[in-house]
Design an enzyme around this catalytic site. Structure first.
Site: not given
Ligand code: 13P
Ligand code: G3H
Ligand code: ZN
Length: 317
Positions: A48, A81-82, A210, A255
């Site tokens: 992320s 991620d995101h 997600h 996860i």
């Molecule tokens: P959780 O917070 O359920 O682990 O989801 C993680 C996620 O969607 C990361 O993109």
């Molecule tokens: O969906 C988000 C993920 O759990 C990543 O979390 O942005 O705190 O690293 P973070």
């Molecule tokens: Zn997510």
């Protein structure tokens, strides 16, 4: 070996789901590789924006590169991620990643389409694939908080238009799950009906789930018994539901939170039981092993355990 996300999806679609695990440090990385080798599973490492800031992009990527050498049997993809547009562009240009997620789901539909389209063009030119998101999950992600009242499930008809207009390669769908430790209140759960509608409109198109942590009751009570204060009503996704989502197109399951709970439980219990200790390598070693066991369990529930040989064979590795 790092492979493309598209290759992993091609092998997995309809057969099993690939675990996409968020990584922030050395210990998580070791535990993840150990767990995936033990369970003979392909996997996706995801990073992320917060992880890049916390660990430093070069250090985090360096740890993954080194792990690739140390665990030469592993087959995995590396994913953002995101991502916002800037992070995605940076990752695409770096040449290190297999795929990026552009998350403009908080924007209006047309703006989400426009941003996603720009990232897709840039990514495809460099051979990366793109995950995009339509609809909005609840919970906390990066600095955005979406409460239950504002959860917006993915519309199955809009999903078709979105995929056609953006050219994205996979779609993160909002089907009742949410980010973080506090997910379902009342009887809310995964909306398999909505998932089925989306898949009927987008056959053979990889869908991403997600917010898929389970927030195990036992983990929460052990944390709280060791001095934690996590709301005991915290509830997540039933691990036995992953396999039901696979025939409905779910190919990647994200996860993160459950891994944080493992870290919290191990460290709280360790320092509760050994208050005079200060060598962080001791609980760190326990954490790596516990995290590896946790990964094995998830891979089994995803149907990904034991699939490494199939992936190697189908990808000609
Ligand atoms: P959780 O917070 O359920 O682990 O989801 C993680 C996620 O969607 C990361 O993109
Ligand atoms: O969906 C988000 C993920 O759990 C990543 O979390 O942005 O705190 O690293 P973070
Ligand atoms: Zn997510």
């Amino acid at each position: 070996m790092i492979v493309t996300t598209a290759d992993l999806f091609r092998v997995a679609y309809g057969r099993f789901a690939i675990g996409a695990y968020n990584i922030n440090n050395l210990e998580q990385t070791r535990g993840l590789f150990e767990g995936c080798i033990r369970s003979q599973a392909p996997f996706i490492i995801q990073i992320s924006k917060g992880a890049r800031k916390y660990a430093g992009v070069k250090l985090l990527e360096g740890v993954i590169r080194a792990a690739q050498e140390e665990y030469s049997e592993a087959v995995f993809a590396v994913h953002i991620d995101h991502g916002d547009e800037e992070t995605c562009c940076d990752a695409i240009d770096s040449g290190f990643y297999s795929s990026v997620m552009i998350d403009a789901s908080h924007e209006e539909f047309d703006e989400n389409v426009a941003i996603t389209r720009r990232v897709v063009e840039r990514a495809h030119a460099k051979g990366l694939s793109v995950e995009a998101e339509l609809g909005q999950l609840g919970g906390v992600e990066e600095d955005i908080v979406v409460d239950e009242a504002n959860v917006n499930l993915t519309d199955a008809n809009q999903a078709v238009e979105f995929v056609e207009r953006t050219g994205c390669d996979s779609l993160a769908v909002a089907i009742g799950t949410s980010h973080g430790a506090y997910k379902f209140s009342g009887s809310q759960g995964i909306r398999f009906d909505r998932l089925a509608e989306i898949q009927a409109n987008l056959p053979n198109f990889p869908l991403v789930m997600h917010g898929s942590s389970s927030v195990p009751e036992e983990e929460v009570s052990r944390i709280n018994a060791a001095g934690g204060a996590i709301d005991p009503s915290a509830k997540g996704v039933d691990v036995n539901s992953f396999i039901k989502a696979v025939p409905l197109g779910v190919t990647k399951v994200n996860i993160d939170t459950d891994g944080r709970l493992v870290w919290t439980r191990v460290h709280r219990e360790y320092f509760r039981d050994k208050p005079a200790e200060f060598d962080f390598r001791k609980p760190g070693t326990i954490f790596v092993d516990e995290y590896a066991k946790f990964i094995v369990h998830k891979n089994e529930k995803l149907g990904a355990a034991g699939q490494l040989a199939v992936v190697r064979q189908e990808l000609g590795l």
